[in-house]
Design a protein around this motif. Structure first.
Motif, PDB file in Angstrom:
ATOM      1  N   LYS A 131       3.621   6.125  -1.452  1.00 39.99           N
ATOM      2  CA  LYS A 131       3.116   6.328  -2.602  1.00 39.99           C
ATOM      3  C   LYS A 131       2.418   4.725  -3.023  1.00 39.99           C
ATOM      4  N   ILE A 132       2.430   4.111  -3.050  1.00 36.45           N
ATOM      5  CA  ILE A 132       1.542   3.040  -3.677  1.00 36.45           C
ATOM      6  C   ILE A 132       0.618   3.057  -3.114  1.00 36.45           C
ATOM      7  N   SER A 133       0.487   3.293  -1.712  1.00 41.27           N
ATOM      8  CA  SER A 133      -0.533   3.026  -0.557  1.00 41.27           C
ATOM      9  C   SER A 133      -1.663   4.032  -0.439  1.00 41.27           C
ATOM     10  N   GLY A 181      -4.299   6.485  -0.911  1.00 40.60           N
ATOM     11  CA  GLY A 181      -5.878   6.440  -2.038  1.00 40.60           C
ATOM     12  C   GLY A 181      -6.234   5.256  -1.063  1.00 40.60           C
ATOM     13  N   HIS A 182      -5.508   4.011  -0.348  1.00 38.24           N
ATOM     14  CA  HIS A 182      -5.300   2.891  -0.245  1.00 38.24           C
ATOM     15  C   HIS A 182      -5.293   2.568   1.424  1.00 38.24           C
ATOM     16  N   ALA A 183      -5.741   3.227   1.744  1.00 36.66           N
ATOM     17  CA  ALA A 183      -5.134   3.287   3.309  1.00 36.66           C
ATOM     18  C   ALA A 183      -5.499   1.887   4.265  1.00 36.66           C
ATOM     19  N   ARG A 184      -6.705   1.173   3.648  1.00 38.19           N
ATOM     20  CA  ARG A 184      -6.724   0.284   4.633  1.00 38.19           C
ATOM     21  C   ARG A 184      -5.220  -0.705   4.064  1.00 38.19           C
ATOM     22  N   HIS A 185      -5.247  -0.606   3.205  1.00 38.07           N
ATOM     23  CA  HIS A 185      -3.615  -1.899   2.566  1.00 38.07           C
ATOM     24  C   HIS A 185      -2.675  -1.526   3.252  1.00 38.07           C
ATOM     25  N   ALA A 186      -2.746  -0.549   3.624  1.00 37.68           N
ATOM     26  CA  ALA A 186      -0.892   0.452   3.927  1.00 37.68           C
ATOM     27  C   ALA A 186      -0.223  -0.577   4.298  1.00 37.68           C
ATOM     28  N   GLU A 187      -0.543  -1.164   5.770  1.00 34.58           N
ATOM     29  CA  GLU A 187       0.293  -1.806   6.186  1.00 34.58           C
ATOM     30  C   GLU A 187       0.857  -3.111   5.383  1.00 34.58           C
ATOM     31  N   ASP A 188      -0.553  -3.550   5.277  1.00 36.15           N
ATOM     32  CA  ASP A 188       0.721  -4.784   3.914  1.00 36.15           C
ATOM     33  C   ASP A 188       1.445  -4.150   2.631  1.00 36.15           C
ATOM     34  N   VAL A 189       0.894  -2.811   2.997  1.00 32.28           N
ATOM     35  CA  VAL A 189       2.344  -2.533   1.052  1.00 32.28           C
ATOM     36  C   VAL A 189       3.067  -2.870   2.305  1.00 32.28           C
ATOM     37  N   ASP A 190       3.167  -2.186   3.774  1.00 29.78           N
ATOM     38  CA  ASP A 190       4.724  -1.719   3.655  1.00 29.78           C
ATOM     39  C   ASP A 190       5.809  -3.438   4.298  1.00 29.78           C
ATOM     40  N   SER A 191       4.939  -4.722   4.314  1.00 28.40           N
ATOM     41  CA  SER A 191       5.483  -6.172   4.654  1.00 28.40           C
ATOM     42  C   SER A 191       5.893  -6.107   3.314  1.00 28.40           C
ATOM     43  N   GLU A 192       5.099  -6.053   2.252  1.00 26.58           N
ATOM     44  CA  GLU A 192       5.602  -6.086   1.238  1.00 26.58           C
ATOM     45  C   GLU A 192       6.767  -5.258   0.383  1.00 26.58           C
ATOM     46  N   VAL A 193       7.083  -4.321   0.407  1.00 29.84           N
ATOM     47  CA  VAL A 193       7.609  -3.724  -0.180  1.00 29.84           C
ATOM     48  C   VAL A 193       8.989  -4.557   1.244  1.00 29.84           C
ATOM     49  N   LEU A 194       9.033  -4.073   1.621  1.00 27.57           N
ATOM     50  CA  LEU A 194      10.371  -4.610   2.356  1.00 27.57           C
ATOM     51  C   LEU A 194      10.323  -5.912   2.519  1.00 27.57           C
ATOM     52  N   ALA A 202       6.719  -6.047  -5.426  1.00 28.62           N
ATOM     53  CA  ALA A 202       5.969  -6.799  -4.514  1.00 28.62           C
ATOM     54  C   ALA A 202       4.906  -5.000  -4.147  1.00 28.62           C
ATOM     55  N   GLY A 203       5.232  -4.316  -3.985  1.00 27.52           N
ATOM     56  CA  GLY A 203       4.327  -3.594  -2.496  1.00 27.52           C
ATOM     57  C   GLY A 203       2.857  -3.485  -3.772  1.00 27.52           C
ATOM     58  N   VAL A 204       2.894  -2.859  -5.369  1.00 27.55           N
ATOM     59  CA  VAL A 204       1.922  -2.994  -5.856  1.00 27.55           C
ATOM     60  C   VAL A 204       1.302  -3.963  -5.860  1.00 27.55           C
ATOM     61  N   ALA A 205       1.679  -4.961  -6.134  1.00 32.27           N
ATOM     62  CA  ALA A 205       1.015  -6.382  -5.530  1.00 32.27           C
ATOM     63  C   ALA A 205      -0.053  -6.107  -4.700  1.00 32.27           C
ATOM     64  N   VAL A 206      -0.022  -5.637  -3.925  1.00 30.89           N
ATOM     65  CA  VAL A 206      -1.381  -5.742  -2.724  1.00 30.89           C
ATOM     66  C   VAL A 206      -2.248  -5.243  -3.603  1.00 30.89           C
ATOM     67  N   ILE A 207      -2.284  -3.780  -4.427  1.00 23.63           N
ATOM     68  CA  ILE A 207      -3.523  -2.873  -5.058  1.00 23.63           C
ATOM     69  C   ILE A 207      -3.699  -3.166  -6.198  1.00 23.63           C
ATOM     70  N   LYS A 208      -2.961  -3.331  -6.869  1.00 26.44           N
ATOM     71  CA  LYS A 208      -3.860  -3.523  -8.078  1.00 26.44           C
ATOM     72  C   LYS A 208      -5.482  -3.629  -8.271  1.00 26.44           C
ATOM     73  N   PRO A 209      -5.112  -1.930  -8.280  1.00 33.14           N
ATOM     74  CA  PRO A 209      -6.080  -1.068  -8.717  1.00 33.14           C
ATOM     75  C   PRO A 209      -6.951  -1.119  -9.799  1.00 33.14           C
ATOM     76  N   HIS A 210      -7.976  -1.576 -10.306  1.00 33.67           N
ATOM     77  CA  HIS A 210      -8.651  -1.944 -11.609  1.00 33.67           C
ATOM     78  C   HIS A 210      -8.512  -0.863 -12.295  1.00 33.67           C
ATOM     79  N   ASP A 211      -8.969   0.622 -11.384  1.00 31.84           N
ATOM     80  CA  ASP A 211      -8.905   1.591 -12.347  1.00 31.84           C
ATOM     81  C   ASP A 211      -7.781   2.650 -13.114  1.00 31.84           C
ATOM     82  N   THR A 212      -6.240   1.763 -12.177  1.00 32.18           N
ATOM     83  CA  THR A 212      -5.017   2.383 -13.132  1.00 32.18           C
ATOM     84  C   THR A 212      -3.774   0.911 -14.503  1.00 32.18           C
ATOM     85  N   GLU A 213      -5.328   0.165 -13.998  1.00 29.50           N
ATOM     86  CA  GLU A 213      -4.423  -1.354 -15.191  1.00 29.50           C
ATOM     87  C   GLU A 213      -4.475  -0.443 -16.185  1.00 29.50           C
TER      88      GLU A 213
END
Length: 256
Positions: free
Chosen positions: A100-102, A104-117, A145-156
């Motif tokens: 859910k977090i990643s 639309g942000h496929a390039r961050h998916a692995e980082d999101v996985d790591s931070e969620v874990l 932890a996972g959301v901190a990887v993305i921080k999209p400006h358009d949803t802040e």
């Protein structure tokens, strides 16, 4: 927990699933004694069976919290195998959160996985096991932890430069809770809206839990929160919260 057993094949969550599979394979799968947990079957079962049980059966929050209290204690006291085991039981939920977090942000998916874990693991090791809503607090730690990887400006929806830390605040007193308190005192938002934002953005409360407690939908609460955050954000940009606070008598409250 999400009713899916589709796991990512790569990244941290995929590796965690492979470790869990090795831990629960025959002839000696790691097993959990469910007998001390009210509401669960009165028996010992392999952890993969436990995961399927809690994935597809509905249990009340008391049973879920009691289960996670036991799993967290095992992870803390009985060594690495139980850390992997507890993570494995949580993987359907963690995978759902990470996806859910990643989105639309496929390039961050692995980082999101790591931070969620990592967020879940940190909470598993340190969360207060005597406080209620343990499972939700563990999931919330993983989500944040996972959301901190993305921080999209358009949803802040609150200003990006606000700090939730304890450093000395700059004008207009940027700590979120102070801003929210000033906004409520000024009548820009209701105290209930300020509490909603504080609890779900900067505390350990999941909006789904609040919605269930209040008998409303999570989407309705999100809409209320979004409207209130926009009001606060606009007030910060105008500088309305850096000077004297207007009172309810001369400032009409905007419903959240």
């Amino acid at each position: 927990m999400p009713t899916t057993t589709s796991f990512r094949t790569g990244g941290a969550l995929g590796q965690a699933e492979k470790a869990f599979e090795l831990l629960t394979c025959e002839p000696a799968p790691l097993s959990f004694d469910a007998r001390p947990v009210p509401g669960l079957p009165d028996k010992t079962m392999p952890l993969d069976q436990l995961r399927k049980l809690v994935l597809f059966e509905r249990y009340d929050s008391a049973t879920v919290d009691a289960l996670w209290r036991q799993l967290a204690l095992h992870a803390r006291e009985w060594g690495p195998a139980w850390v992997v085991g507890a993570i494995g039981v949580a993987l359907p939920a963690l995978t759902h959160l990470a996806a859910k977090i990643s989105r639309g942000h496929a390039r961050h998916a692995e980082d999101v996985d790591s931070e969620v874990l990592a967020g879940f693991l940190a909470a598993l090791r340190t969360a207060d096991l005597d406080m209620p809503r343990l499972w939700l607090r563990l999931c919330w730690a993983a989500w944040r932890a996972g959301v901190a990887v993305i921080k999209p400006h358009d949803t802040e929806e609150l200003p990006l430069d606000l700090s939730s830390g304890s450093r000395t605040p700059k004008m207009p007193y940027g700590h979120p809770d102070l801003l929210l308190g000033r906004a409520a005192a000024a009548g820009l938002i209701t105290s209930e809206a300020a509490e909603l934002i504080s609890a779900t953005r900067f505390g350990d409360t999941l909006i789904e839990q609040l919605a269930a407690e209040q008998g409303v939908t999570a989407s309705a609460l999100r809409m209320r929160r979004r409207r209130a955050e926009r009001v606060v954000g606009a007030a910060v940009k105008r500088g309305d919260l850096s000077g004297p606070v207007r009172t309810q008598a001369n400032a009409p409250a905007l419903a959240a």
